[in-house]
Scaffold this motif. Structure first.
Motif, PDB file in Angstrom:
ATOM      1  N   VAL A 306       0.826  -1.207   0.000  1.00 28.31           N
ATOM      2  CA  VAL A 306       0.000   0.000   0.000  1.00 28.31           C
ATOM      3  C   VAL A 306       0.864   1.263   0.000  1.00 28.31           C
ATOM      4  N   MET A 307       1.913   1.267   0.803  1.00 25.90           N
ATOM      5  CA  MET A 307       2.802   2.431   0.829  1.00 25.90           C
ATOM      6  C   MET A 307       3.467   2.648  -0.530  1.00 25.90           C
ATOM      7  N   GLY A 308       3.788   1.560  -1.211  1.00 31.73           N
ATOM      8  CA  GLY A 308       4.369   1.670  -2.545  1.00 31.73           C
ATOM      9  C   GLY A 308       3.403   2.286  -3.536  1.00 31.73           C
ATOM     10  N   GLN A 309       2.121   1.937  -3.406  1.00 32.41           N
ATOM     11  CA  GLN A 309       1.113   2.522  -4.291  1.00 32.41           C
ATOM     12  C   GLN A 309       1.012   4.029  -4.076  1.00 32.41           C
ATOM     13  N   ALA A 310       1.056   4.456  -2.815  1.00 34.00           N
ATOM     14  CA  ALA A 310       0.974   5.885  -2.512  1.00 34.00           C
ATOM     15  C   ALA A 310       2.176   6.631  -3.091  1.00 34.00           C
ATOM     16  N   SER A 311       3.349   6.092  -2.867  1.00 34.02           N
ATOM     17  CA  SER A 311       4.562   6.728  -3.366  1.00 34.02           C
ATOM     18  C   SER A 311       4.582   6.763  -4.891  1.00 34.02           C
ATOM     19  N   GLY A 312       4.197   5.655  -5.497  1.00 35.39           N
ATOM     20  CA  GLY A 312       4.202   5.571  -6.951  1.00 35.39           C
ATOM     21  C   GLY A 312       3.227   6.541  -7.586  1.00 35.39           C
ATOM     22  N   PHE A 313       2.033   6.659  -7.002  1.00 38.16           N
ATOM     23  CA  PHE A 313       1.035   7.544  -7.595  1.00 38.16           C
ATOM     24  C   PHE A 313       1.435   9.012  -7.472  1.00 38.16           C
ATOM     25  N   LEU A 314       2.030   9.385  -6.353  1.00 31.71           N
ATOM     26  CA  LEU A 314       2.501  10.763  -6.217  1.00 31.71           C
ATOM     27  C   LEU A 314       3.569  11.078  -7.266  1.00 31.71           C
ATOM     28  N   SER A 315       4.385  10.092  -7.583  1.00 29.53           N
ATOM     29  CA  SER A 315       5.396  10.279  -8.629  1.00 29.53           C
ATOM     30  C   SER A 315       4.742  10.486  -9.989  1.00 29.53           C
ATOM     31  N   THR A 316       3.583   9.844 -10.209  1.00 29.96           N
ATOM     32  CA  THR A 316       2.841  10.031 -11.452  1.00 29.96           C
ATOM     33  C   THR A 316       2.260  11.445 -11.534  1.00 29.96           C
ATOM     34  N   LEU A 317       1.750  11.935 -10.414  1.00 33.56           N
ATOM     35  CA  LEU A 317       1.083  13.237 -10.397  1.00 33.56           C
ATOM     36  C   LEU A 317       2.031  14.423 -10.524  1.00 33.56           C
ATOM     37  N   LYS A 318       3.240  14.282 -10.037  1.00 30.27           N
ATOM     38  CA  LYS A 318       4.077  15.451  -9.735  1.00 30.27           C
ATOM     39  C   LYS A 318       4.419  16.336 -10.932  1.00 30.27           C
ATOM     40  N   SER A 319       4.456  15.815 -12.131  1.00 30.20           N
ATOM     41  CA  SER A 319       4.908  16.609 -13.278  1.00 30.20           C
ATOM     42  C   SER A 319       3.842  16.787 -14.351  1.00 30.20           C
ATOM     43  N   LEU A 320       2.581  16.539 -14.007  1.00 28.63           N
ATOM     44  CA  LEU A 320       1.536  16.631 -15.021  1.00 28.63           C
ATOM     45  C   LEU A 320       1.168  18.085 -15.302  1.00 28.63           C
ATOM     46  N   PRO A 321       1.015  18.440 -16.573  1.00 27.85           N
ATOM     47  CA  PRO A 321       0.517  19.777 -16.890  1.00 27.85           C
ATOM     48  C   PRO A 321      -0.966  19.888 -16.531  1.00 27.85           C
ATOM     49  N   THR A 322      -1.478  21.114 -16.583  1.00 30.69           N
ATOM     50  CA  THR A 322      -2.853  21.389 -16.170  1.00 30.69           C
ATOM     51  C   THR A 322      -3.872  20.572 -16.961  1.00 30.69           C
TER      52      THR A 322
END
Length: 465
Positions: A306-322
Motif C-alpha cells: 500500500v505504501m508503494g502505491q501511494a509513493s508511486g502515484f505521487l510520482s505520477t502526479l508530480k509533473s503533469l501539466p494542467t
C-alpha cells in the motif's frame, strides 16, 4: 473485432487503425469495470439534467434510464458481454450496450456536452465514497473487538517493553488499547477524507465547462454529493482524493503492521503470550509441527504494498501539466487495489483479535522484579529524596542484585540501607506487580480505572455519543 473510426467514441478524425498492442495498452476496462454501478448512476443523473435543458424528450429520458438500468442488471448478474478492442473503458462499454438496447439515435444523445474526463472523475468519487463508508464500519468493528477483549481481560498483567526490552508491568488491556488508539486516529482522519471525496466534478466537460448551462447543483444533489467542484480545469484532473486515500491507507497499514508485529512476536514459543487461532494460521509443507501466523505476516507485508502505491502515484502526479492527461488513468488501479487490500486486512485483524487465545500465566511469569526498579526510585521520592538521586540509588540496587546473583526483591534491608538510609521495612510493599500497575493512575495510565475509562471512550465513540 478491429477498432475502427466508427467503433471508437473519438474515431471521427482518424483514418488509420490503432496498433494492436496500443489497443491493449490504452484499454482500462479490465480494471475500471469495477466502476460500472457508479458509471450507470452518473449517466442516469446526467440524462435527467439533459432533459431539464430540453435536450432530451420525456420518452427519450425514459428509454435511456430503463436502458441503463438493464445494462447495470447485466453487470450485476454477470451476463454483460464485453467486446474486445471495442469496449475501451467502462464508459464506452456502457454506452455501446445502451445503444444496442435502445438504439443509437437515442443513446447517442446521452453524451451531449459530457466528456469521459468528467465521467471517470465522477465514477471514482462515487465508488470510493461507498468503499470508505464500508471501511469505516469495519474499523468500528475492530475497535469494538478491542474494547470487548480489553474489558474481559483487564486483570491480565504483562511486561511492557521499550527498545524491545522489558520495562514496566502493564495490563494486557492497556497494550491492546494502545493499538486501538491509533485506529481511532485513522477513523477520525477518514471522516475528513470522506468529506473531501464527496465533491462533484460532473458537468464541467472536458476542461472548459459545459456549453449548455447544465444545472451542476442538480447533478451534485441527485448523486448525493455535498459540494460542487469549483473549477472545471481542476475538476477533470483532480486526483488529490486518490492520493489522500492512498496516504491514509498507508498510515492505517503502518498501524496494523505494528499490531501484527507485536502479535507475531508474542505468539512465538519464546514468548508464548498469545496463540493465533487455526483459522488465521497456516502450516509448513515440510515441518509438521509448524503453525505460522501467516495472517499477521501478510498484513505486515501488504503494508509495504500500500505504501508503494501511494509513493508511486505521487510520482505520477508530480509533473503533469494542467487539466486531464492520460497518465491520470494510472490512478484507478492503485485505488481499487488499495481499498481491497485495506478492507481485507481490517477484516482479518478483527478475526485474529476476536479468536486470539491469551496465556495470562505466561505473561505473568515473564514479569521480573527488576521491572519494579522505577517503583523503587518512586518509593524514595515519597521519602523526600530528589528524583535524580533516587534514580541513581535504584540503579545501584539493580547493580547490587546482579552482583549478588539475586532479584532486587531478594536484597535484605541492610543491603538496601548501604545504598540509601531512606530505605525502610515498607520497601517490601513495592515488589508487587499489581500495586505497580495501580500506581500508574494518572489519566491514560495502565491502572484499572484508566483502562476502564479508555474502554468507555471507545464505547461512546461507537455509540455516537
Amino acid at each position: 473485432m478491429e477498432p475502427t473510426s466508427s467503433t471508437l467514441l473519438w474515431g471521427g478524425r482518424f483514418t488509420e487503425s490503432m496498433n494492436d498492442l496500443m489497443v491493449i495498452f490504452n484499454e482500462s476496462l479490465p480494471f475500471d469495470k469495477a466502476l460500472h454501478k457508479a458509471d450507470i448512476e452518473g449517466s442516469i443523473t446526467f440524462a435527467k439534467a439533459l432533459f431539464q435543458l430540453n435536450l432530451l424528450s420525456q420518452d427519450e429520458l425514459n428509454s435511456i434510464i430503463s436502458g441503463l438500468q438493464a445494462v447495470e442488471k447485466e453487470w450485476k448478474e454477470g451476463t454483460f458481454v464485453i467486446k474486445p478492442n471495442v469496449d475501451e473503458d467502462i464508459h464506452t462499454a456502457n454506452e455501446r450496450r445502451l445503444a444496442e438496447l435502445i438504439g443509437s439515435s437515442i443513446a447517442g444523445k446521452l453524451h451531449t456536452g459530457r466528456s469521459r474526463n468528467e465521467q471517470i472523475a465522477t465514477d471514482m468519487r462515487i465508488w470510493v465514497r461507498e468503499q470508505l463508508a464500508g471501511l469505516s464500519i469495519v474499523m468500528k468493528e475492530v475497535l469494538r473487538t478491542c474494547a470487548s477483549r480489553a474489558k474481559s481481560e483487564i486483570d491480565v498483567l504483562m511486561p511492557g517493553y521499550t527498545h524491545f526490552q522489558r520495562a514496566q508491568p502493564i495490563r494486557f488491556s492497556h497494550w491492546l488499547l494502545s493499538h486501538a488508539t491509533y485506529i481511532i486516529g485513522d477513523l477520525q482522519r477518514l471522516e475528513g477524507i470522506k468529506e473531501r471525496v464527496n465533491c462533484c466534478p460532473l458537468g464541467v466537460g472536458a476542461l472548459a465547462g459545459n456549453p449548455f448551462g447544465i444545472d451542476r447543483s442538480f447533478l451534485a444533489k441527485d448523486l448525493g454529493f455535498s459540494s460542487i467542484h469549483p473549477n472545471s480545469l481542476a475538476a477533470v484532473a483532480d486526483r488529490d482524493f486518490v492520493a489522500e486515500v492512498l496516504q491514509w491507507s498507508s498510515l492505517l497499514m503502518v498501524h496494523l503492521s505494528r499490531l501484527s508485529e507485536d502479535l507475531i512476536i508474542y505468539s512465538t514459543a519464546e514468548f508464548g503470550f498469545v496463540r493465533v487461532a487455526d483459522a488465521y494460521s497456516t502450516g509448513s509443507s515440510l515441518m509438521p509441527q509448524k503453525k505460522n501466523p501467516d495472517s499477521l505476516e501478510l498484513i505486515r507485508g501488504k503494508a509495504g504494498r500500500v505504501m508503494g502505491q501511494a509513493s508511486g502515484f505521487l510520482s505520477t502526479l508530480k509533473s503533469l501539466p494542467t487539466a486531464y492527461n492520460k497518465d491520470i488513468q494510472e490512478s484507478v488501479e492503485p485505488l481499487l487495489d488499495c481499498v481491497k487490500t485495506v478492507s481485507h486486512c481490517l477484516r482479518i485483524i478483527r478475526g485474529v483479535l476476536d479468536t486470539l487465545k491469551v496465556d495470562s500465566k505466561k505473561m505473568r511469569s515473564a514479569l521480573t522484579a527488576d521491572m519494579l526498579a522505577t517503583d523503587v526510585a518512586d518509593y524514595l521520592v515519597l521519602k523526600g529524596v530528589p528524583f535524580r538521586q533516587t534514580h541513581h540509588a535504584a540503579g545501584a540496587v539493580v547493580r547490587k542484585a546482579e552482583e549478588a546473583g539475586v532479584s532486587i526483591s531478594e536484597l535484605g534491608l541492610q543491603d538496601l540501607k548501604q545504598i540509601s538510609p531512606h530505605f525502610e521495612n515498607d520497601i517490601v510493599e513495592v515488589f508487587d506487580f499489581e500495586r505497580s500497575v495501580e500506581k500508574r493512575s494518572a489519566e491514560g495510565g495502565t491502572c484499572r480505572k484508566s483502562v476502564q475509562t479508555q474502554i468507555a471512550m471507545i464505547e461512546a465513540l461507537l455509540s455516537g455519543n
